[in-house]
Motif scaffolding. Structure first.
Motif, short mmCIF file in Angstrom:
data_model
loop_
_atom_site.label_atom_id
_atom_site.label_comp_id
_atom_site.label_asym_id
_atom_site.label_seq_id
_atom_site.Cartn_x
_atom_site.Cartn_y
_atom_site.Cartn_z
N THR A 1 1.36 -1.20 0.39
CA THR A 1 0.07 0.36 -0.11
C THR A 1 0.78 0.87 0.24
OG1 THR A 1 -2.03 1.35 1.43
CG2 THR A 1 0.20 -0.21 2.30
N GLY B 1 -6.02 1.11 -2.74
CA GLY B 1 -6.13 1.47 -4.33
C GLY B 1 -7.48 1.47 -5.74
N PRO C 1 -4.71 5.50 -8.37
CA PRO C 1 -3.35 4.82 -7.86
C PRO C 1 -2.18 4.11 -9.00
CG PRO C 1 -4.89 4.56 -6.21
CD PRO C 1 -5.68 4.95 -7.42
N ARG D 1 -1.41 1.29 -9.86
CA ARG D 1 -1.40 -0.25 -9.63
C ARG D 1 -0.73 -0.81 -10.09
NH1 ARG D 1 -5.67 -2.91 -5.46
NH2 ARG D 1 -4.85 -4.12 -4.45
N ILE E 1 1.04 -0.76 -4.83
CA ILE E 1 1.46 1.06 -5.10
C ILE E 1 2.40 1.45 -5.10
CG2 ILE E 1 -0.10 3.19 -4.36
CD1 ILE E 1 -2.13 0.52 -4.26
#
Length: 892
Positions: free
Chosen positions: A388, A430, A467, A469, A474
């Motif tokens: 994250t 996310g 984000p 990802r 992330i």
């Protein structure tokens, strides 16, 4: 008509109804004629057999009952009497044979005289009992019927037998003579029947239009199914203006009542324009009519243009939903096109920064008015990011677009998104965040209230944050802003932004991984190559190494070319240049192993050919290990190894598949040394040869790899010629200047292979720094050598080293006199260290050992090893040299 259904008409196949009826009638007639002929044939065969039986019985009975039969049988020579009579009767009765025999079956007569006297073939038992025997059998003359009857004598006793036989072929010829008349009659009947059938089926063909029964059934079924299943209305109007047919879709679109067939078009309750169109005979193509709340595209055609019945056919299509679908399809197509273009324009390089800049540049103008990209600090360093990105420091690395850029964070600014805001929470999950109205300050401004006020004041009214990802981690966040575009972002825009960023995130992660691997590879490569030149006085050297261009020659340009300068005992130096085939980590690792092996082998002070032989064995073992025992080669490598002795000015070289070195003499003459060619390392089986040159002072030796002289735009011969021309004629240039000149002339713009260049200018030790003595094989000569050495050391201002040097030379010379073969030579060299060399013609090398307390000798070499900094043995063509080195304080 048959061709209308996708097949050509065929007379032979007869798929039409008329054709099938014609074939059926003809087939029936043929069957009847065939049955009649078959019955006649069967009857004829039966009659033939019956006729054969009757004829054979009659002839046999008649001949057996003829006068004088009993007398002839009782005579001395029955054959002489009966044979002529039997032959005459046979010819008159048209049978094939008449045989008279006694009761034992011995023939008296036969059409073939040779068979008289032989036993009759057939069953005669019943005939001997007075019965008539008739049987069918196959004899030498074919299938026949024969009858055997008894001949009675006086008193009713059977005294002989008569057999008569006739073939079926002879009897059947009479019937077969009637076949032409029979088949002629059958053919006439067939022709008459076919003619009548053709007349009947001709009319049937016209009525059915040449269609077959399956086609007629299928046409009706398809007509009914298609008519009512299509999403297009069909209306057929007759010449009198009456509606003849309307399918289900037409009834729905025109809202027609159930009982419309047969009614006038004007009575259907349609609007006036539609009524006029349906009743008219004009041609209309895709004319739009409004019927209620629907927009209908109408096509109208008359049916009497090609000789058809009067009237018209109209097709109706609802375009109301089509227009709505068309609008949505255009939107979806534009979206797919945007994502396709993104795949082409984002991630064109394996550079993290450039990939983020491409994302920002692509989004501006096509999707947003302004875009920013922030990445986690760990990603910029090539490290693995956390799962994250919430609470992680991010740096703004890309911005783009129109509007007041000062309202946004500047490039290079470190940002940490607060987990208490919607953006921070979405970043942790996310998920993308959509802010339709920034001026409402719904909580997004908590990240930086002052910055938020500037953004709204600058006209930014809508924002999407997504984000980056990839693989569950992330990497950062991309933010899209609108200011000049009046429309705000919607949910569909957020979905599009998420797909766009997802594709870019994969490219960013690939670039990050590449950067990490590239850094590791470069670090490995730099650790394996020399970091500087060793201290030595034999050569004035310079080198250059240029990796292949990243993306063309392996992983980030990492390759397997290497070079080395290795100081050797006796003030000598070894020059090495090698090339491992291929690029990448494997080539670099293999290069490091070979370079280490060369260093280890050089400590043994081996001549160049022997060193390459050991190196060849090592590469062969590496191949065997990496190929799992297969015969295929894994490693390919070349090497050039040269040893230069500044005391004598001689250079000994050997090569394994490598290019020839170039030599530049002090007068400016440049030539390639003709070092005997050896196979590349790892092939094995062939020896290596050496070349020994005497190089004058200030000669230049140039060693290089093939990447310098070979390129896709230049073959190797051209490169070698250019190299020689670049170096020749300028002997005054230093090795550094030569390196620069060579790279400037030969270095390709985009090198596809590694380039290693090693340039060494020779030095020659002054005779004042070298002293030599010839020592006779007499122990008393040791004292004289010690005295001479002491005087030379005093001359060199090295009196402090005299005691140690005398002790070392005393031990070495004594051992040579005691164990070796003369002559014995002593050489003293003053270089960075004081070098003592004792040579003889023996190949036996002394070994260091620890003498026991009771031993009287064995301590001399141990003392040498204690007083000398280094010592060893070097083998020559005619013996060996034992050398020692003693460090000198303040030596240059």
């Amino acid at each position: 008509m048959a061709a209308r259904y996708g097949r050509p008409p065929s007379v032979l196949k007869m798929r039409t109804v008329a054709g099938q009826v014609f074939l059926l009638q003809v087939a029936i007639v043929l069957l009847l004629v065939a049955a009649g002929i078959t019955a006649l044939l069967v009857q004829s065969h039966a009659d033939s057999r019956r006729e054969a039986v009757n004829r054979s019985e009659a002839v046999a009975t008649t001949f057996a009952s003829s006068p004088g039969m009993d007398a002839a049988l009782a005579s001395r020579d029955p054959s002489a009497i009966l044979q002529p009579r039997a032959e005459e009767a046979r010819k008159r009765s048209h049978v094939d044979f008449i045989v008279v025999m006694n009761t034992d079956g011995i023939r008296y007569t036969h059409p073939l005289p040779s068979r008289i006297g032989k036993k009759f073939v057939g069953d005669i038992g019943p005939a001997l009992r007075g019965e008539v025997v008739t049987e069918k059998l196959t004899g030498t003359i074919g299938p026949l019927v024969q009858a055997v009857v008894p001949v009675y004598g006086p008193g009713g006793k059977v005294i002989g037998l008569v057999a008569a036989g006739v073939t079926l072929e002879k009897v059947g010829n009479v019937v077969e003579d009637q076949f032409p008349l029979l088949f002629g009659a059958a053919g006439g009947v067939l022709l008459l029947t076919a003619g009548g059938t053709a007349l009947v089926t001709g009319r049937l063909r016209r009525q059915t239009r040449g269609l077959g029964p399956e086609e007629m059934t299928r046409m009706y079924e398809h007509h009914d199914a298609v008519l009512h299943a299509v999403r297009e209305g069909v209306v057929i109007v007759g010449g009198e203006g009456r509606l003849l047919l309307a399918n289900d879709e037409a009834r729905r679109l025109l809202d027609l009542p159930p009982d419309v067939e047969g009614r006038q078009v004007a009575e259907l309750g349609l609007d006036e324009p539609t009524v006029r169109l349906l009743a008219s005979g004009q041609m209309v193509t895709d004319e739009v009519h409004r019927v209620g709340d629907r927009l209908l595209a109408v096509n109208h055609r008359p049916t009497d243009r090609n000789g058809g019945p009067p009237g018209s056919v109209t097709t109706i299509r609802d375009t109301t939903e089509l227009q709505a679908l068309s609008g949505r399809a255009d939107v979806a197509q534009a979206r797919l096109r945007l994502l396709y273009d993104a795949g082409l324009e984002i991630g064109t390089t394996l550079d993290v920064l450039r990939t983020c800049e491409e994302l920002a540049e692509f989004a501006v103008g096509r999707f947003a008015d302004f875009a920013t990209v922030d990445l986690v600090e760990a990603v910029l360093r090539g490290e693995e990011p956390r799962a994250t990105g919430a609470g992680a420091d991010m740096r703004r690395i890309a911005v783009g677009g129109t509007g007041d850029a000062t309202a946004h964070f500047a490039l290079g600014t470190t940002i940490r998104f607060l987990p208490t805001t919607r953006m921070g929470a979405g970043l942790g999950k996310g998920e993308g965040i959509l802010e339709k109205d920034l001026a409402s300050y719904s909580g997004w401004e908590q990240q930086s209230p002052e910055r938020a006020a500037k953004l709204v004041e600058a006209g930014f009214h809508s924002m999407i944050a997504v984000p980056l990802r990839a693989r569950g981690a992330i990497l950062g966040v991309a933010m899209f802003w609108r200011s000049r575009t009046p429309e705000s972002f919607e949910e569909e825009d957020r979905s599009l932004a998420e797909e766009l960023v997802a594709r870019a995130a994969v490219s960013v992660d690939n670039a990050r991984r590449y950067s990490r691997e590239h850094t590791m590879a470069v670090t490995l490569q730099r650790s394996l190559l020399p970091r500087g030149l060793p201290e030595q006085d034999a050569l004035d050297a310079a080198y250059r190494y240029r990796p292949a261009q990243a993306g063309i020659g392996g992983l980030g340009g990492v390759g397997g070319d290497w070079f080395d300068i290795i100081p050797l005992p006796g003030a000598r130096v070894a020059l090495v240049v090698g090339d491992v085939v291929g690029h990448g980590l494997h080539a670099a690792a293999t290069m490091g192993r070979l370079r280490t092996a060369v260093h280890n082998f050089s400590t043994l002070d081996l001549p160049p050919d022997e060193l390459l032989w050991h190196l060849d064995e090592l590469v062969a073992r590496l191949d065997a290990e990496e190929s799992g025992g297969d015969d295929g080669q894994v490693t390919g490598a070349t090497c050039l190894y040269a040893i230069y002795d500044p005391a004598s000015g001689r250079c000994t070289m050997a090569r394994a598949g490598h290019l020839q070195p170039l030599v530049l003499h002090p007068d400016g003459t440049a030539f390639f040394a003709e070092v005997p060619g050896g196979p590349p390392l790892g092939l094995g089986g062939l020896p290596f040869e050496t070349l020994e040159l005497e190089l004058p002072r200030d000669s230049t030796l140039v060693l290089y790899t093939d990447g310098l002289v070979e390129d896709r735009d230049r073959d190797m011969d051209e490169g070698l010629t250019l190299l020689r021309e670049t170096i020749a004629g300028r002997p005054e240039r230093s090795p550094e200047e030569i390196c620069e000149a060579v790279l400037g002339a030969l270095l390709p713009e985009r090198p596809r292979d590694d380039i290693a260049l090693l340039v060494g200018r020779t030095r020659v030790l002054s005779s004042k720094r070298v002293a030599e003595w010839e020592v006779p094989s007499d122990p008393s000569a040791v004292g004289e050598v010690r005295a001479e050495v002491a005087r030379k050391l005093a001359e060199w201002d090295l009196e402090d080293e005299a005691f140690t040097t005398e002790l070392i030379l005393s031990e070495l010379v004594t051992n040579a006199i005691r164990y070796a073969i003369g002559p014995i030579r002593v050489r003293l060299i003053r270089d960075r260290a004081l070098i003592c060399e004792v040579s003889d013609h023996s190949s036996t090398s002394p070994h260091l050992r620890q003498a026991a307390s009771t031993d009287e000798g064995g301590r001399g070499l141990f003392l040498v090893a204690q007083f000398a900094d280094r010592w060893g043995t070097r083998y020559t063509l005619d013996g060996k040299v034992i050398w020692t080195e003693q460090p000198l304080a303040g030596a240059e």
